[in-house]
Design a protein around this motif. Structure first.
Motif: not given
Length: 144
Positions: A9, A11, A15-16, A19, A78
């Protein structure tokens, strides 16, 4: 049974960016490159300005990342990036113009702080050029 994918993911403050499940990710950290495969040990890393490489099922994608933090745990990565651009989001001509302008300014600076700031801007422009050029290479290989 060993897991064959890890969850990635990415980020940014806006925004992301991504993912999904991937086979491997290579992060550009302040201490060098860090390759992450499924079942990697838990750790965190400070991201440098550089290219984040995503390898999945025989394909490789690049993302220009402009600093941030990565956390690896529980078969997931992440990435909290300060900012990031996919190749198609980068204006290649603008990145080249930025590089030329910054290089010219750097030849004229005598102030160390300004020189360091321009060095960081130059690294950003060079990463943009390399990542945006990767989209040209992908398009060329698709037409072969």
């Amino acid at each position: 049974m060993a897991e064959k994918k890890l969850h990635l993911r990415i980020i940014t403050p806006d925004r992301t960016k991504l993912d999904e499940e991937v086979g491997m990710v290579i992060l550009r950290c302040t201490t060098g490159n860090l390759g992450v495969l499924p079942r990697h040990e838990a750790r965190s890393a400070v991201l440098d300005v550089g290219i984040l490489r995503i390898l999945n099922d025989g394909t490789e994608r690049w993302l220009a990342v402009y600093g941030g933090l990565a956390v690896i745990q529980d078969n997931a990565v992440i990435v909290l990036a300060n900012d990031a651009d996919w190749p198609e989001e980068i204006d290649h001509a603008r990145a080249n113009a930025d590089r030329e302008h910054i290089e010219q300014r750097m030849r004229e600076w005598t102030d160390d702080i300004e020189l360091q700031n321009d060095h960081l801007l130059l690294r950003r422009a060079l990463v943009q050029i390399e990542v945006s050029a990767s989209s040209f290479m992908e398009k060329d290989s698709e037409t072969d």
